[in-house]
Design an enzyme around this catalytic site. Structure first.
Site, PDB file in Angstrom:
ATOM      1  N   SER A 155       7.302   0.040  12.102  1.00  0.00           N
ATOM      2  CA  SER A 155       6.817  -1.167  11.439  1.00  0.00           C
ATOM      3  C   SER A 155       5.305  -1.072  11.310  1.00  0.00           C
ATOM      4  O   SER A 155       4.608  -0.925  12.309  1.00  0.00           O
ATOM      5  CB  SER A 155       7.219  -2.388  12.280  1.00  0.00           C
ATOM      6  OG  SER A 155       6.682  -3.572  11.733  1.00  0.00           O
ATOM      7  N   LYS A 181       8.542   0.502   7.407  1.00  0.00           N
ATOM      8  CA  LYS A 181       8.607  -0.930   7.087  1.00  0.00           C
ATOM      9  C   LYS A 181       7.182  -1.447   6.983  1.00  0.00           C
ATOM     10  O   LYS A 181       6.385  -1.281   7.895  1.00  0.00           O
ATOM     11  CB  LYS A 181       9.382  -1.653   8.191  1.00  0.00           C
ATOM     12  CG  LYS A 181       9.123  -3.148   8.327  1.00  0.00           C
ATOM     13  CD  LYS A 181      10.130  -3.793   9.288  1.00  0.00           C
ATOM     14  CE  LYS A 181       9.493  -4.847  10.177  1.00  0.00           C
ATOM     15  NZ  LYS A 181      10.455  -5.442  11.122  1.00  0.00           N
ATOM     16  N   LEU A 182       6.882  -2.065   5.845  1.00  0.00           N
ATOM     17  CA  LEU A 182       5.547  -2.618   5.630  1.00  0.00           C
ATOM     18  C   LEU A 182       5.584  -4.121   5.853  1.00  0.00           C
ATOM     19  O   LEU A 182       6.405  -4.827   5.271  1.00  0.00           O
ATOM     20  CB  LEU A 182       5.076  -2.361   4.187  1.00  0.00           C
ATOM     21  CG  LEU A 182       5.089  -0.920   3.672  1.00  0.00           C
ATOM     22  CD1 LEU A 182       4.568  -0.899   2.231  1.00  0.00           C
ATOM     23  CD2 LEU A 182       4.242  -0.013   4.567  1.00  0.00           C
ATOM     24  N   LYS A 183       4.655  -4.609   6.670  1.00  0.00           N
ATOM     25  CA  LYS A 183       4.483  -6.053   6.785  1.00  0.00           C
ATOM     26  C   LYS A 183       3.791  -6.529   5.509  1.00  0.00           C
ATOM     27  O   LYS A 183       2.845  -5.876   5.027  1.00  0.00           O
ATOM     28  CB  LYS A 183       3.626  -6.378   8.010  1.00  0.00           C
ATOM     29  CG  LYS A 183       4.326  -6.080   9.327  1.00  0.00           C
ATOM     30  CD  LYS A 183       5.482  -7.036   9.542  1.00  0.00           C
ATOM     31  CE  LYS A 183       5.964  -7.012  10.987  1.00  0.00           C
ATOM     32  NZ  LYS A 183       7.053  -7.963  11.231  1.00  0.00           N
ATOM     33  N   ASP A 209       8.695  -6.627   5.374  1.00  0.00           N
ATOM     34  CA  ASP A 209       8.990  -7.758   6.267  1.00  0.00           C
ATOM     35  C   ASP A 209       7.928  -8.830   6.048  1.00  0.00           C
ATOM     36  O   ASP A 209       6.741  -8.594   6.258  1.00  0.00           O
ATOM     37  CB  ASP A 209       8.980  -7.287   7.726  1.00  0.00           C
ATOM     38  CG  ASP A 209       9.391  -8.381   8.710  1.00  0.00           C
ATOM     39  OD1 ASP A 209       9.693  -9.521   8.267  1.00  0.00           O
ATOM     40  OD2 ASP A 209       9.418  -8.105   9.917  1.00  0.00           O
ATOM     41  N   ASN A 211       8.059 -12.012   7.453  1.00  0.00           N
ATOM     42  CA  ASN A 211       7.963 -13.001   8.538  1.00  0.00           C
ATOM     43  C   ASN A 211       7.803 -14.428   8.004  1.00  0.00           C
ATOM     44  O   ASN A 211       6.914 -15.178   8.413  1.00  0.00           O
ATOM     45  CB  ASN A 211       6.835 -12.655   9.529  1.00  0.00           C
ATOM     46  CG  ASN A 211       7.168 -11.455  10.392  1.00  0.00           C
ATOM     47  OD1 ASN A 211       6.580 -10.382  10.240  1.00  0.00           O
ATOM     48  ND2 ASN A 211       8.144 -11.603  11.287  1.00  0.00           N
ATOM     49  N   GLU A 234      12.904  -8.298   4.431  1.00  0.00           N
ATOM     50  CA  GLU A 234      13.237  -8.986   5.682  1.00  0.00           C
ATOM     51  C   GLU A 234      12.580 -10.365   5.714  1.00  0.00           C
ATOM     52  O   GLU A 234      11.377 -10.491   5.484  1.00  0.00           O
ATOM     53  CB  GLU A 234      12.751  -8.113   6.839  1.00  0.00           C
ATOM     54  CG  GLU A 234      13.060  -8.619   8.237  1.00  0.00           C
ATOM     55  CD  GLU A 234      12.569  -7.630   9.317  1.00  0.00           C
ATOM     56  OE1 GLU A 234      12.292  -6.451   8.978  1.00  0.00           O
ATOM     57  OE2 GLU A 234      12.453  -8.029  10.477  1.00  0.00           O
ATOM     58  N   ASP A 259      15.955 -11.874   9.927  1.00  0.00           N
ATOM     59  CA  ASP A 259      15.494 -11.635  11.295  1.00  0.00           C
ATOM     60  C   ASP A 259      15.439 -12.995  11.999  1.00  0.00           C
ATOM     61  O   ASP A 259      16.412 -13.410  12.644  1.00  0.00           O
ATOM     62  CB  ASP A 259      14.122 -10.926  11.231  1.00  0.00           C
ATOM     63  CG  ASP A 259      13.425 -10.776  12.578  1.00  0.00           C
ATOM     64  OD1 ASP A 259      13.944 -11.263  13.595  1.00  0.00           O
ATOM     65  OD2 ASP A 259      12.331 -10.170  12.638  1.00  0.00           O
ATOM     66  N   LYS A 283      17.867  -8.513  17.118  1.00  0.00           N
ATOM     67  CA  LYS A 283      16.897  -8.443  18.222  1.00  0.00           C
ATOM     68  C   LYS A 283      17.518  -9.195  19.394  1.00  0.00           C
ATOM     69  O   LYS A 283      17.685 -10.417  19.328  1.00  0.00           O
ATOM     70  CB  LYS A 283      15.594  -9.147  17.850  1.00  0.00           C
ATOM     71  CG  LYS A 283      14.699  -8.397  16.893  1.00  0.00           C
ATOM     72  CD  LYS A 283      13.439  -9.221  16.635  1.00  0.00           C
ATOM     73  CE  LYS A 283      12.582  -8.533  15.587  1.00  0.00           C
ATOM     74  NZ  LYS A 283      11.480  -9.412  15.145  1.00  0.00           N
ATOM     75  N   GLY A 311      12.529  -4.935  16.727  1.00  0.00           N
ATOM     76  CA  GLY A 311      11.680  -4.733  17.906  1.00  0.00           C
ATOM     77  C   GLY A 311      10.701  -5.867  18.054  1.00  0.00           C
ATOM     78  O   GLY A 311      10.470  -6.633  17.112  1.00  0.00           O
TER      79      GLY A 311
HETATM   80  O1  OSB Z   1       9.282  -9.471  12.579  1.00  0.00           O
HETATM   81  O2  OSB Z   1      10.107  -7.618  13.156  1.00  0.00           O
HETATM   82  C1  OSB Z   1       9.259  -8.488  13.323  1.00  0.00           C
HETATM   83  C2  OSB Z   1       6.781  -7.406  16.013  1.00  0.00           C
HETATM   84  C3  OSB Z   1       6.569  -8.606  16.673  1.00  0.00           C
HETATM   85  C4  OSB Z   1       7.204  -9.738  16.219  1.00  0.00           C
HETATM   86  C5  OSB Z   1       8.044  -9.679  15.108  1.00  0.00           C
HETATM   87  C6  OSB Z   1       8.272  -8.477  14.455  1.00  0.00           C
HETATM   88  C7  OSB Z   1       7.597  -7.328  14.895  1.00  0.00           C
HETATM   89  C8  OSB Z   1       7.688  -6.032  14.235  1.00  0.00           C
HETATM   90  C9  OSB Z   1       7.417  -4.803  15.055  1.00  0.00           C
HETATM   91  O3  OSB Z   1       7.904  -5.891  13.068  1.00  0.00           O
HETATM   92  C10 OSB Z   1       8.676  -4.250  15.625  1.00  0.00           C
HETATM   93  C11 OSB Z   1       8.399  -3.215  16.672  1.00  0.00           C
HETATM   94  O4  OSB Z   1       7.987  -2.102  16.324  1.00  0.00           O
HETATM   95  O5  OSB Z   1       8.627  -3.485  17.873  1.00  0.00           O
HETATM   96 MG    MG Z   2      10.937  -9.156  11.287  1.00  0.00          MG
END
Ligand code: OSB
Ligand code: MG
Length: 389
Positions: A155, A181-183, A209, A211, A234, A259, A283, A311
């Site tokens: 990520s 995976k790109l935020k 992702d 969020n 995501e 998620d 998760k 994660g």
């Molecule tokens: O949305 O998947 C998520 C990390 C912290 C909180 C939320 C997320 C994430 C990640 C990183 O995307 C996942 C990882 O490498 O542990």
């Molecule tokens: Mg996520």
């Protein structure tokens, strides 16, 4: 033969009522562990992790659990300080009032406390570790793992510049990660994805992702991602908006993966039925533990929905358990189960090292990792001990 009385909370092979480890003390340890680089998402930037660890001391051995809550309630409503307080005030009194509780019974004992799934999951992890160590069984075998190693993705946080993003992605691909995976967030999305696709080509498994950073009004904007052949998008919309995701899904070619929204196997089944997602990020912390995570896996498998292991920037303790889960048959997409050095210079277990884009699933009893107590002690910011009675 009649099925067991509570098939949902007592998977086969797990001790029933009256069994389970006797817990003599529970140590709650808070550690501060720096990240190798700041991790920026649409909900904030993290430079280090403030992790709550649960250490069970039983008559027959010990068990470790990790709480995945973040220091601030940005990903979800949970946060580290609240989890620690809740465990001390409401969860441990319920568990320690009984002489013995099995990991499989733990969910039922804690059901009168609503929500706070990350806090509950940390206790369940510690209980599973203790119980399985005593039984000499690995978590992977217990959960039903079918693989000895799992494909790993990574990520990638939001960067200040596109150039920096391209360098970071090049580094991870060079290390062998099998999926990127790109935020993303509004304004740092279409062009960033375009740049990565153009630089690294159509073969790279690429996903994004958000969020929960978008609204349904952004549907047309998000449809511009369709041309990049992403594996999935995501959690584009807020946690509560299952119907919103279903409406959005009809306007995108890119598959929607949820998620934050997926809090239980029941929510997963309903989200899939209403068309809110066609892929699920599992998760364990978010859903209350590994047993509920496995039920989500089973629900998705029955419906033909692919899952992958998410994660929460875990230490080696949570990472070990995530790898066991990711070895189940329905985990057909690479997860955010990256190597220790993607997160930390120094981990609190032996580091997990990427080999040809994969991590090995621990085979030892319990979580299968040796915890480095000396490293934990150096990182400890607070410690307390709770005893029964
Ligand atoms: O949305 O998947 C998520 C990390 C912290 C909180 C939320 C997320 C994430 C990640 C990183 O995307 C996942 C990882 O490498 O542990
Ligand atoms: Mg996520």
């Amino acid at each position: 033969m009649a099925p067991p009385a509570t098939p949902e909370s007592t998977p086969p092979g797990v001790a029933q009522t009256g069994a389970g480890p006797r817990v003599e003390a529970v140590e709650l340890v808070r550690i501060a562990i720096p990240l190798v680089a700041p991790f920026r998402t649409s909900f904030g930037v993290q430079t280090d992790r403030d992790v709550l660890l649960v250490h069970l001391l039983g008559e027959a051995g010990e068990g470790w659990g990790e709480c995945v809550a973040m220091v601030e309630p940005g990903y979800s409503s949970e946060y580290t300080e609240a989890a620690e307080q809740l465990i001390g005030l409401y969860l441990l009194p319920r568990l320690l009032a009984r002489e013995r509780v099995t990991a499989a019974e733990l969910g039922g004992v804690l059901a009168s406390v609503r929500g706070h799934r990350m806090a509950k999951a940390a206790l369940e992890m510690a209980w599973l570790d203790l119980e399985l160590r005593v039984a000499g069984r690995s978590l992977a075998e217990y959960l039903g793992a079918v693989r000895a190693e799992v494909d790993c993705g990574v990520s990638v946080g939001i960067t200040d510049t596109t150039e920096e993003l391209l360098e970071t992605v090049a580094g991870y691909l060079g290390e062998g990660y099998r999926r990127i995976k790109l935020k993303i967030e509004p304004g740092l999305d279409i062009e960033r994805v375009r740049a990565v696709r153009e630089r690294f080509g159509p073969e790279v498994l690429l996903q994004v992702d958000a969020n929960a950073a978008y609204t349904l009004e952004d549907a047309e904007h998000l449809a511009r991602l369709d041309e990049f052949g992403l594996v999935l998008i995501e959690q584009p919309l807020p946690e509560e908006q299952l119907l919103g995701h279903a409406k959005l899904a009809r306007r995108l070619a890119t598959p929607i993966c949820l998620d934050e929204s997926i809090l239980s196997a029941t929510v997963a089944a309903e989200a899939i039925e209403m068309g809110a997602c066609s892929i699920v990020n599992i998760k364990p912390g978010r859903v209350g533990g590994y047993l509920e995570a496995r039920r989500i896996h089973d629900v998705c498998a029955a419906l033909g929905v692919p899952v992958w292991c998410g994660g929460m920037l875990e230490t080696g303790i949570g990472r070990a358990a995530n790898l066991a889960l990711a070895a189940l048959p329905g985990f057909t997409l690479p997860g955010d189960t990256s190597a220790s050095d993607r997160y930390f210079h120094e981990d609190i277990t032996a580091p997990f090292v990427l080999e040809a884009g994969r991590l090995r699933v621990p085979t030892g009893a319990g979580l299968g990792v040796e915890v480095r107590r000396d490293v934990i002690d150096r990182m400890t910011t607070r410690r307390s001990v709770v005893r029964p009675g």
